[in-house]
Design a protein around this motif. Sequence first.
Motif, PDB file in Angstrom:
ATOM      1  N   ILE A 237      -6.557  24.370  52.007  1.00  0.00           N
ATOM      2  CA  ILE A 237      -7.084  24.580  53.363  1.00  0.00           C
ATOM      3  C   ILE A 237      -5.911  24.879  54.301  1.00  0.00           C
ATOM      4  N   SER A 238      -4.859  24.106  54.164  1.00  0.00           N
ATOM      5  CA  SER A 238      -3.693  24.302  55.037  1.00  0.00           C
ATOM      6  C   SER A 238      -2.980  25.605  54.720  1.00  0.00           C
ATOM      7  N   ASP A 239      -2.947  25.988  53.448  1.00  0.00           N
ATOM      8  CA  ASP A 239      -2.342  27.286  53.096  1.00  0.00           C
ATOM      9  C   ASP A 239      -3.048  28.407  53.861  1.00  0.00           C
ATOM     10  N   ALA A 240      -4.379  28.319  53.931  1.00  0.00           N
ATOM     11  CA  ALA A 240      -5.164  29.364  54.604  1.00  0.00           C
ATOM     12  C   ALA A 240      -4.887  29.397  56.100  1.00  0.00           C
ATOM     13  N   VAL A 241      -4.687  28.221  56.708  1.00  0.00           N
ATOM     14  CA  VAL A 241      -4.417  28.186  58.153  1.00  0.00           C
ATOM     15  C   VAL A 241      -3.005  28.701  58.422  1.00  0.00           C
ATOM     16  N   LEU A 242      -2.060  28.265  57.592  1.00  0.00           N
ATOM     17  CA  LEU A 242      -0.661  28.666  57.826  1.00  0.00           C
ATOM     18  C   LEU A 242      -0.471  30.175  57.779  1.00  0.00           C
ATOM     19  N   ALA A 243      -1.310  30.838  57.015  1.00  0.00           N
ATOM     20  CA  ALA A 243      -1.216  32.297  56.934  1.00  0.00           C
ATOM     21  C   ALA A 243      -1.605  32.946  58.263  1.00  0.00           C
ATOM     22  N   ASN A 244      -2.145  32.153  59.210  1.00  0.00           N
ATOM     23  CA  ASN A 244      -2.640  32.697  60.481  1.00  0.00           C
ATOM     24  C   ASN A 244      -1.899  32.167  61.712  1.00  0.00           C
ATOM     25  N   ILE A 245      -0.754  31.511  61.513  1.00  0.00           N
ATOM     26  CA  ILE A 245      -0.116  30.909  62.693  1.00  0.00           C
ATOM     27  C   ILE A 245       0.645  31.935  63.527  1.00  0.00           C
ATOM     28  N   ASN A 246       0.750  31.605  64.805  1.00  0.00           N
ATOM     29  CA  ASN A 246       1.475  32.458  65.763  1.00  0.00           C
ATOM     30  C   ASN A 246       2.940  32.048  65.855  1.00  0.00           C
ATOM     31  N   LYS A 247       3.706  32.869  66.507  1.00  0.00           N
ATOM     32  CA  LYS A 247       5.104  32.521  66.786  1.00  0.00           C
ATOM     33  C   LYS A 247       5.125  31.241  67.634  1.00  0.00           C
ATOM     34  N   TYR A 248       6.042  30.356  67.315  1.00  0.00           N
ATOM     35  CA  TYR A 248       6.233  29.054  67.993  1.00  0.00           C
ATOM     36  C   TYR A 248       5.063  28.088  67.777  1.00  0.00           C
ATOM     37  N   ALA A 249       4.318  28.294  66.709  1.00  0.00           N
ATOM     38  CA  ALA A 249       3.209  27.359  66.426  1.00  0.00           C
ATOM     39  C   ALA A 249       3.757  25.958  66.171  1.00  0.00           C
ATOM     40  N   ARG A 250       2.926  24.952  66.520  1.00  0.00           N
ATOM     41  CA  ARG A 250       3.277  23.552  66.227  1.00  0.00           C
ATOM     42  C   ARG A 250       2.273  23.019  65.221  1.00  0.00           C
ATOM     43  N   LEU A 251       2.790  22.295  64.226  1.00  0.00           N
ATOM     44  CA  LEU A 251       1.931  21.819  63.138  1.00  0.00           C
ATOM     45  C   LEU A 251       2.119  20.316  62.918  1.00  0.00           C
ATOM     46  N   PRO A 252       1.369  19.480  63.640  1.00  0.00           N
ATOM     47  CA  PRO A 252       1.446  18.040  63.371  1.00  0.00           C
ATOM     48  C   PRO A 252       0.832  17.756  61.991  1.00  0.00           C
ATOM     49  N   VAL A 253       1.639  17.205  61.083  1.00  0.00           N
ATOM     50  CA  VAL A 253       1.132  16.874  59.740  1.00  0.00           C
ATOM     51  C   VAL A 253       0.705  15.413  59.777  1.00  0.00           C
ATOM     52  N   CYS A 254      -0.596  15.223  59.889  1.00  0.00           N
ATOM     53  CA  CYS A 254      -1.160  13.883  60.063  1.00  0.00           C
ATOM     54  C   CYS A 254      -1.561  13.275  58.727  1.00  0.00           C
ATOM     55  N   GLY A 268       1.780  25.115  45.496  1.00  0.00           N
ATOM     56  CA  GLY A 268       1.189  26.030  46.474  1.00  0.00           C
ATOM     57  C   GLY A 268       2.226  27.036  46.898  1.00  0.00           C
ATOM     58  N   PRO A 269       1.872  27.868  47.893  1.00  0.00           N
ATOM     59  CA  PRO A 269       2.847  28.856  48.355  1.00  0.00           C
ATOM     60  C   PRO A 269       4.056  28.173  48.979  1.00  0.00           C
ATOM     61  N   ARG A 270       5.198  28.849  48.907  1.00  0.00           N
ATOM     62  CA  ARG A 270       6.402  28.343  49.588  1.00  0.00           C
ATOM     63  C   ARG A 270       6.227  28.565  51.091  1.00  0.00           C
ATOM     64  N   LEU A 271       6.431  27.512  51.879  1.00  0.00           N
ATOM     65  CA  LEU A 271       6.143  27.597  53.314  1.00  0.00           C
ATOM     66  C   LEU A 271       7.323  28.090  54.149  1.00  0.00           C
ATOM     67  N   GLN A 272       8.537  27.963  53.582  1.00  0.00           N
ATOM     68  CA  GLN A 272       9.725  28.236  54.416  1.00  0.00           C
ATOM     69  C   GLN A 272       9.699  29.610  55.088  1.00  0.00           C
ATOM     70  N   PRO A 273       9.327  30.689  54.382  1.00  0.00           N
ATOM     71  CA  PRO A 273       9.339  31.990  55.070  1.00  0.00           C
ATOM     72  C   PRO A 273       8.387  32.031  56.270  1.00  0.00           C
ATOM     73  N   ILE A 274       7.229  31.370  56.153  1.00  0.00           N
ATOM     74  CA  ILE A 274       6.286  31.389  57.281  1.00  0.00           C
ATOM     75  C   ILE A 274       6.854  30.585  58.454  1.00  0.00           C
ATOM     76  N   ILE A 275       7.337  29.373  58.144  1.00  0.00           N
ATOM     77  CA  ILE A 275       7.880  28.516  59.208  1.00  0.00           C
ATOM     78  C   ILE A 275       9.064  29.228  59.881  1.00  0.00           C
ATOM     79  N   LEU A 276       9.888  29.861  59.086  1.00  0.00           N
ATOM     80  CA  LEU A 276      11.069  30.561  59.615  1.00  0.00           C
ATOM     81  C   LEU A 276      10.680  31.755  60.485  1.00  0.00           C
ATOM     82  N   THR A 277       9.871  32.646  59.913  1.00  0.00           N
ATOM     83  CA  THR A 277       9.606  33.889  60.643  1.00  0.00           C
ATOM     84  C   THR A 277       8.732  33.654  61.871  1.00  0.00           C
ATOM     85  N   LYS A 278       7.967  32.557  61.874  1.00  0.00           N
ATOM     86  CA  LYS A 278       7.141  32.252  63.057  1.00  0.00           C
ATOM     87  C   LYS A 278       7.838  31.254  63.984  1.00  0.00           C
TER      88      LYS A 278
END
Length: 343
Positions: A237-254, A268-278
């Motif tokens: 579920i989170s993989d699907a949301v992360l694919a849609n985040i905007n620049k400077y998105a905030r992601l509280p991991v609860c 799962g997918p590697r998250l670093q490129p998404i976190i980095l580029t966004k």
Amino acid sequence: MNSIRSSKINFYMNKVILLNKRPHGTPTVNDFKITNAEDPAAKDGEILLKTTYVSVDPYLRGRMNDTKSYVPPFELNKPIQSGVIAEVIDSKHADFKKGDFVSGNLNWSEYQTSNGKGLHKVSSSDAKLSSYLGILGMTGLTAYLGLMKIGLPKEGETIVVSGAGGAVGTVVGQIGKLMGCKVVGITGSDEKVALLTSTFKFDHAINYKTTKDLKVAVKSACPEGVDIYFDNVGGEISDAVLANINKYARLPVCGAISSYNKTEVPLGPRLQPIILTKSATMKGFIIGDLSEHFPSATKQLTAWLNENKISFSETIIEGFDNIPQAFIDLFEGKNKGKMIVKI
Ligand code: NDP
């Protein structure tokens, strides 16, 4: 209620729930043992408590493993503990009197004694007693502080919350609306989708169990992208949301409930490129570490409740013996809002 109380002597059939064995994968009722314990009696400086409401929470699953974490594991053949509302039925403690109600982390036991440490008095004249386990308790604080301190919502932004139909999720969405955001919830049934969009005024809700392509569904619900993702579940579920985040998105991991019963670490997918580029900020938090903010957060949540700006939903299961099953049912999504057992 299975307790017997004679008028001459205090005699309680005092049932207690112990951890019988450590669950392997999804917990079963055989992992728990309901047993009769000695009748407790308050000594000097103690109170005798009768349990009224018991909170069952996903994080308890982690405490059933024999692994080091932010709270020590439960011990085998010892009582499970969670958030409990209890009535003081005898007091030899200066700060408590018979008839008071308290909230605290207590044993899954019909009766128990306490020295009062860590207990807070709660009153049914201020709020529904069970709400001190939900919106005015740990899950309400988690929703409020996770969103406000880590999510940092700004008017006009888009928030996606997973586990949206549960105790934390329903409150996150409502606070998001109060902050002037667009709120999209992800949940596991059409009934909960309807609850979120009608009662709790979410802008959209998605049933992840019946949606074929969640990434596409999130994109279509959030054409402007996701600014805040309040993550209660992790996994696909989170993989699907992360694919849609905007620049400077905030992601509280609860929370990461989708992995709590896994016996192997899911890939799962590697998250670093998404976190980095966004240029996104992903931050885990444990609510106990934010305790300095509890008084102000409780004040705000109480005010919003009194002004009817937020509301809450509870699934209340009756009967002490049903506590283990109510806990197990969290992993089947059988709760709407906070899952509570009434004794
Ligand atoms: P909920 O009331 O949300 O109950 C759990 C819900 O999780 C279920 O109703 C179910 O709803 C959903 N769920 C169960 N299994 C899965 C799965 N495999 N994948 C996706 N969803 C699933 O619980 P809480 O509000 O108490 O807690 C929500 C999350 O927040 C949990 O992960 C919990 O551990 C975490 N938490 C973290 C805290 C912290 O300090 N960081 C404090 C409190 C809670 P559905 O029908 O949608 O599947």
